[in-house]
Design an enzyme around this catalytic site. Structure first.
Site, PDB file in Angstrom:
ATOM      1  N   HIS A   1       0.837  -1.202   0.000  1.00 40.99           N
ATOM      2  CA  HIS A   1       0.000   0.000   0.000  1.00 40.99           C
ATOM      3  C   HIS A   1       0.875   1.256   0.000  1.00 40.99           C
ATOM      4  O   HIS A   1       0.671   2.170  -0.802  1.00 40.99           O
ATOM      5  CB  HIS A   1      -0.907  -0.021   1.230  1.00 40.99           C
ATOM      6  CG  HIS A   1      -1.689   1.233   1.435  1.00 40.99           C
ATOM      7  ND1 HIS A   1      -2.881   1.469   0.800  1.00 40.99           N
ATOM      8  CD2 HIS A   1      -1.438   2.327   2.192  1.00 40.99           C
ATOM      9  CE1 HIS A   1      -3.334   2.651   1.166  1.00 40.99           C
ATOM     10  NE2 HIS A   1      -2.477   3.198   2.011  1.00 40.99           N
ATOM     11  N   GLU A   2       1.850   1.303   0.881  1.00 43.75           N
ATOM     12  CA  GLU A   2       2.722   2.480   0.981  1.00 43.75           C
ATOM     13  C   GLU A   2       3.621   2.603  -0.250  1.00 43.75           C
ATOM     14  O   GLU A   2       3.885   3.713  -0.719  1.00 43.75           O
ATOM     15  CB  GLU A   2       3.556   2.424   2.266  1.00 43.75           C
ATOM     16  CG  GLU A   2       2.728   2.506   3.537  1.00 43.75           C
ATOM     17  CD  GLU A   2       1.813   3.719   3.602  1.00 43.75           C
ATOM     18  OE1 GLU A   2       2.181   4.788   3.069  1.00 43.75           O
ATOM     19  OE2 GLU A   2       0.721   3.605   4.182  1.00 43.75           O
TER      20      GLU A   2
ATOM     21  N   HIS B   1       1.789   4.319  -2.903  1.00 43.56           N
ATOM     22  CA  HIS B   1       1.771   5.773  -2.677  1.00 43.56           C
ATOM     23  C   HIS B   1       3.057   6.413  -3.175  1.00 43.56           C
ATOM     24  O   HIS B   1       3.027   7.455  -3.832  1.00 43.56           O
ATOM     25  CB  HIS B   1       1.602   6.103  -1.196  1.00 43.56           C
ATOM     26  CG  HIS B   1       0.208   5.963  -0.698  1.00 43.56           C
ATOM     27  ND1 HIS B   1      -0.871   6.597  -1.265  1.00 43.56           N
ATOM     28  CD2 HIS B   1      -0.290   5.249   0.335  1.00 43.56           C
ATOM     29  CE1 HIS B   1      -1.965   6.287  -0.604  1.00 43.56           C
ATOM     30  NE2 HIS B   1      -1.645   5.464   0.371  1.00 43.56           N
TER      31      HIS B   1
END
Length: 102
Positions: A46-47, A50
């Site tokens: 997820h990070e 980003h």
């Protein structure tokens, strides 16, 4: 692993790997590898998305994105309204500051 994500009440399923191998370098440029699994793997992916500038909507199928267009536009409109409100508040605070400064 399929992970449910909710967008204004519409469930969206995202596929994530259950295991991830992360490779980093320390200050001496030595490679350090870490094995991540479960929730750690999910958070890492997820990070990383980003950092790469990838949003979950970028990974949706064209059909799914088309089905969510109305809700995505609603989010955009709401966000734009909030930005305008914040700008007005900032402008008012600057005016009050100028008045108090005198």
């Amino acid at each position: 692993m399929i992970i449910p994500v909710t967008l204004y009440g519409s469930p969206i399923l995202r596929k994530h790997s259950t295991e991830v191998t992360e490779a980093d370098q320390d200050v001496f440029f030595s490679t350090i590898e870490k094995e991540l699994d479960g929730m750690q793997a999910r958070i890492y992916q997820h990070e990383y998305d980003h950092l790469e500038g990838i949003l979950f909507i970028d990974k949706l199928s064209p059909l799914r994105r088309k089905l969510l267009t109305g809700k995505l536009n609603m989010i955009k409109k709401t966000t734009n309204q909030k930005i305008k409100t914040c700008k007005k508040i900032i402008r008012l605070k600057k005016q009050i500051y100028q008045i108090l400064k005198k």
